[in-house]
Design an enzyme around this catalytic site. Structure first.
Site, PDB file in Angstrom:
ATOM      1  N   GLU A 183      17.989  55.835  38.008  1.00  0.00           N
ATOM      2  CA  GLU A 183      17.047  54.712  38.022  1.00  0.00           C
ATOM      3  C   GLU A 183      17.759  53.444  37.577  1.00  0.00           C
ATOM      4  O   GLU A 183      18.039  53.261  36.388  1.00  0.00           O
ATOM      5  CB  GLU A 183      15.843  54.986  37.111  1.00  0.00           C
ATOM      6  CG  GLU A 183      14.863  53.830  37.154  1.00  0.00           C
ATOM      7  CD  GLU A 183      13.534  54.112  36.465  1.00  0.00           C
ATOM      8  OE1 GLU A 183      13.301  55.260  36.076  1.00  0.00           O
ATOM      9  OE2 GLU A 183      12.752  53.164  36.331  1.00  0.00           O
ATOM     10  N   LYS A 315       6.210  73.462  28.325  1.00  0.00           N
ATOM     11  CA  LYS A 315       6.340  72.816  29.646  1.00  0.00           C
ATOM     12  C   LYS A 315       5.019  72.563  30.359  1.00  0.00           C
ATOM     13  O   LYS A 315       4.966  72.564  31.586  1.00  0.00           O
ATOM     14  CB  LYS A 315       7.280  73.647  30.548  1.00  0.00           C
ATOM     15  CG  LYS A 315       8.651  73.858  29.947  1.00  0.00           C
ATOM     16  CD  LYS A 315       9.557  74.737  30.763  1.00  0.00           C
ATOM     17  CE  LYS A 315      10.885  74.941  30.050  1.00  0.00           C
ATOM     18  NZ  LYS A 315      11.761  75.889  30.712  1.00  0.00           N
ATOM     19  N   ASP A 391      16.784  71.291  28.317  1.00  0.00           N
ATOM     20  CA  ASP A 391      15.953  71.811  29.403  1.00  0.00           C
ATOM     21  C   ASP A 391      15.061  70.663  29.889  1.00  0.00           C
ATOM     22  O   ASP A 391      14.120  70.254  29.191  1.00  0.00           O
ATOM     23  CB  ASP A 391      15.090  72.966  28.871  1.00  0.00           C
ATOM     24  CG  ASP A 391      14.307  73.654  29.978  1.00  0.00           C
ATOM     25  OD1 ASP A 391      14.042  72.996  31.002  1.00  0.00           O
ATOM     26  OD2 ASP A 391      13.956  74.839  29.813  1.00  0.00           O
ATOM     27  N   HIS A 489      11.388  42.299  40.235  1.00  0.00           N
ATOM     28  CA  HIS A 489      10.917  42.838  41.513  1.00  0.00           C
ATOM     29  C   HIS A 489      11.319  41.949  42.676  1.00  0.00           C
ATOM     30  O   HIS A 489      11.707  42.428  43.725  1.00  0.00           O
ATOM     31  CB  HIS A 489       9.388  43.019  41.480  1.00  0.00           C
ATOM     32  CG  HIS A 489       8.990  44.313  40.876  1.00  0.00           C
ATOM     33  ND1 HIS A 489       8.514  45.366  41.598  1.00  0.00           N
ATOM     34  CD2 HIS A 489       9.074  44.745  39.602  1.00  0.00           C
ATOM     35  CE1 HIS A 489       8.290  46.381  40.792  1.00  0.00           C
ATOM     36  NE2 HIS A 489       8.618  46.016  39.569  1.00  0.00           N
TER      37      HIS A 489
END
Ligand code: ADP
Length: 549
Positions: A183, A315, A391, A489
Site C-alpha cells: 500500500e 481469528k 500469523d 487523491h
C-alpha cells in the site's frame, strides 16, 4: 543441473535383487545386464554398471523410469537422483509419485528441485498453464525451514516490499519500524507520525496483561452434569487439578485463569496462559488437551466436541477478546507538542481531538463496532505482522484498538493514547523461524527466546507494534483533519473525496441566532448548515494514505 547422490545404504546384494526384478519390466533393448564376473578380464560389479550414474538428458520411456524408481538404489531419493525432472513429472503423471510427497521422496538435499517439479506438475494440469513460467520466485529459498512447519505443497514464495518507517522512540529506545506492504504512502505516512511522536519525547507503553487463550466446547449428557463440571472447575480442587495437568506440557505454559460458561448442556472453558516468547497457540492447545484429559477422568460421560469451541476466540471478531484481552494487552501514550501538531502534522490540537471523537469514537459506535475505535490500526499492525513472521490472520483481533486524543497543557499540546488489548505475537515458532523474518526480528533486537526473561522479546514486539500504530493513527487523523487527502487523491488521479472543513456548532450558544441571521443575509440560497469556515486545505509535502479507512 542434476547431481547424482550416491546412496549410502546401497549394497551389491540390492543390485542383484533389483536387477532381476527390473529385467522383467524393462524393454529388451534397455535391459540392464550385469557384467559377467566369471568372464575374462571381468571385475566386481558396481551399481554404476546397472543404473546410470547421472540422469539422462533425454526423457526415457515411462517403464524404464518406473524401473529405475522402483528397483533402483534405496532410499528412493537415490533412485530419483538418477532421473531428470521431466522423467519425474512423467512418473507423477502416471500416479507413481504424489505431488505433495516430492520433498519426502527427493530428500532434504533436493528441496528446491521438489518445488520446481511441483510447479511444473500444477502448471501443466491447470487451464492457464502459467505457473511454471510465472514471475512467482522459487529459487534461493531455504525450504528446510518451511518443510513440516510453515506450508505444504510449496511452489515458491511471495515477496512483499519491505519498508522501514521511523525510527520511533518506544520506552526510551529508538526502533526502526519494519513494514511489509504493497500500500503506497503507508510507510511514509507512518514515518511522519513517528517524527511527530519523537518530537514530544517518544511513546510510553504499559503492558496490562499477557495471556493466550483457548476455549474448548464440551458436551455433557445433561445440564445438571455440565453444571457440576463448571462448579468443580471453579473450585480450588478442580482448578488445581486442571492447572497441574495443563502445566505439565511446557515449562513456559503457566495457567493464568479459567473462565467457564454454559450453553444448555454444553460447557465452554476459556483457558488463559502465559506462553513465554511464543505466540502460543500450539503451546496452549497441548496444555488444554492435557487438562481436558484430567477433566474427563472426573467426568467420564463428557464428550469433547472441539479443542477450539470459538470461545477462545481465534481469528474471528469477538467481544470477549475486546473485553478480556488476548495475547499482549498494551496501552501506549504520548504527548505531541502543539507546534509539532502545527508544523509537522499541519493541523491543530482542537481539530484532531474533535475529529477523533466524531470519527473514531462516535462514528464507530454508530456503526456498532467492537474494538474498531481507530482509523487504521490494522494497516500498521498487519504490515509489521507480515515483516516479522506473525500469523497474519490474527490481525482480526490484534488490530482491535481504541485511539483517544485530548488537549493537554492548557490546550496547547495533544495527549494521544492507543489501547490494544489483543496483540498476538511471538518471537519463536510459526513464521518467525524463516530466515528473512528472523532478519527483521534481529533488526529490532527481539529474535527468538529472551535469554533471561522468557516472554520479554514478544512483549517488546507488542509494545513496538502499539507505538507504531499510534504513529499511523496520528498521521492519518492529521491528514484527514487538515484535508490533505484531497490533494493526495488528486495527486494519484483518484476521484475527489468530500473531506469536511473544520466545523463549529451553531447551536446552542448565545451567538447562534446572530450567526444564522448573518448567514441568511450573506449566503442567500445556501443552507445555514454550510461550513462556517471555508474549505482551505493546507498543503503538505507528503502524499498521504488513501482514504480507504
Ligand atoms: P506457538 O505455540 O506459538 O505455536 P511453537 O509451538 O511453534 O509456537 O513454538 C514454541 C516452542 O518453542 C515450544 O516448544 C517451546 O518449548 C519453545 N521455546 C523455547 N524458548 C521459548 C520461549 N522463551 N518462550 C516460548 N517458547 C519457547
Amino acid at each position: 543441473m542434476h547431481t547424482f547422490v550416491r546412496p549410502s545404504t546401497f549394497t551389491l546384494a540390492d543390485v542383484d535383487r533389483k536387477l532381476n526384478a527390473a529385467k522383467l519390466s524393462l524393454p529388451k533393448a534397455q535391459q540392464l545386464t550385469p557384467p559377467d564376473s566369471s568372464s575374462e578380464g571381468g571385475s566386481s560389479p558396481s551399481e554404476a554398471d546397472y543404473f546410470p550414474e547421472f540422469p539422462s538428458e533425454e526423457v526415457r520411456p515411462l517403464d524404464q523410469c518406473i524401473a529405475i524408481f522402483e528397483k533402483g538404489p534405496r532410499p528412493a531419493s537415490a533412485s530419483l537422483a538418477l532421473l531428470n525432472d521431466e522423467e519425474i513429472i512423467q512418473l507423477s503423471d502416471a500416479g507413481k509419485i504424489a505431488a505433495y510427497a516430492l520433498e519426502k521422496l527427493l530428500g532434504m538435499d533436493a528441496l528446491e528441485r521438489a518445488v520446481r517439479i511441483r510447479r511444473a506438475l500444477i502448471s501443466r494440469a491447470s487451464s492457464t498453464q502459467t505457473l511454471e513460467s510465472s514471475a512467482i520466485p522459487h529459487e534461493s529459498y531455504d525450504y528446510s525451514r518451511v518443510l513440516g512447519a510453515c506450508c505444504e505443497n510449496v511452489v515458491g514464495y511471495i515477496p512483499i516490499p519491505l519498508g522501514v518507517a521511523g525510527p520511533l522512540k518506544v520506552d526510551g529506545v529508538s526502533y526502526p519500524i519494519p513494514m511489509a506492504t504493497a500500500e503506497g504512502t503507508l510507510v511514509a505516512s507512518t514515518s511522519r507520525g513517528c517524527k511527530a511522536l519523537n518530537a514530544g519525547g517518544g511513546v510510553t507503553t504499559v503492558l496490562t496483561a499477557d495471556g493466550m487463550t483457548r476455549g474448548p466446547a464440551i458436551d455433557f449428557p445433561s445440564l445438571v452434569q455440565a453444571g457440576q463440571a463448571k462448579a468443580w472447575i471453579e473450585s480450588e480442587e478442580g482448578y488445581s487439578a486442571l492447572r497441574t495437568a495443563f502445566e505439565s506440557t511446557s515449562r513456559f505454559a503457566k495457567l493464568k485463569s479459567l473462565k467457564t460458561a454454559l450453553a444448555g448442556r454444553t460447557l465452554y472453558i476459556r483457558f488463559t496462559t502465559a506462553t513465554g516468547d511464543a505466540m502460543g497457540m500450539n503451546m496452549i492447545s497441548k496444555g488444554t488437551e492435557k487438562a481436558l484429559d484430567a477433566l474427563q477422568k472426573r467426568f467420564p460421560a463428557m464428550v469433547i466436541l472441539a479443542l477450539s469451541g470459538n470461545y477462545c476466540t481465534d481469528k474471528k471478531p469477538a467481544a470477549i477478546n475486546w473485553i478480556e484481552g488476548r495475547g499482549k494487552s498494551v496501552v501506549a501514550e504520548a504527548i505531541v507538542p502543539g507546534h509539532v501538531v502545527k508544523n509537522v502534522l499541519k493541523t491543530t490540537v482542537q481539530d484532531l481531538c474533535n475529529l477523533n471523537i466524531k470519527k473514531n469514537l462516535i462514528g464507530s459506535a454508530m456503526a456498532g463496532s467492537i474494538g474498531g475505535f481507530n482509523a487504521h490500526a490494522a494497516n500498521i499492525l498487519t504490515a509489521i505482522f507480515l515483516a516479522t513472521g506473525q500469523d497474519p490472520a490474527q490481525n482480526v483481533e490484534s488490530s482491535m484498538c481504541m485511539t483517544l486524543m485530548e488537549p493537554t497543557n492548557g490546550g496547547e499540546d495533544l495527549l494521544i493514547s492507543v489501547n490494544m488489548p489483543c496483540i498476538e505475537v511471538g518471537t519463536v515458532g510459526g513464521g518467525t523461524v524463516l530466515g528473512p523474518q528472523q532478519g527483521v526480528l534481529d533488526m529490532l533486537g527481539v529474535r527468538g527466546a529472551h535469554p533471561t526473561q522468557p516472554g520479554k522479546n514478544a512483549q517488546t514486539l507488542a509494545r513496538i507494534i502499539a507505538s507504531a500504530v499510534m504513529a499511523g493513527e496520528l498521521s492519518l487523523m492529521s491528514a484527514l483533519a487538515a484535508g490533505h487527502l484531497i490533494r493526495a487523491h488528486m495527486a494519484h488521479n483518484r476521484s475527489q473525496v468530500n473531506t469536511p472543513a473544520p466545523s463549529a456548532p451553531v447551536t446552542p450558544g448565545p451567538q447562534s441566532n446572530t450567526v444564522l441571521a448573518q448567514l441568511a443575509r450573506s449566503n442567500s440560497g445556501r443552507s445555514p448548515f454550510s461550513p462556517l469556515t471555508p474549505l482551505t486545505p493546507s498543503m503538505s509535502q507528503l502524499s498521504l494514505s488513501k482514504l480507504r479507512r
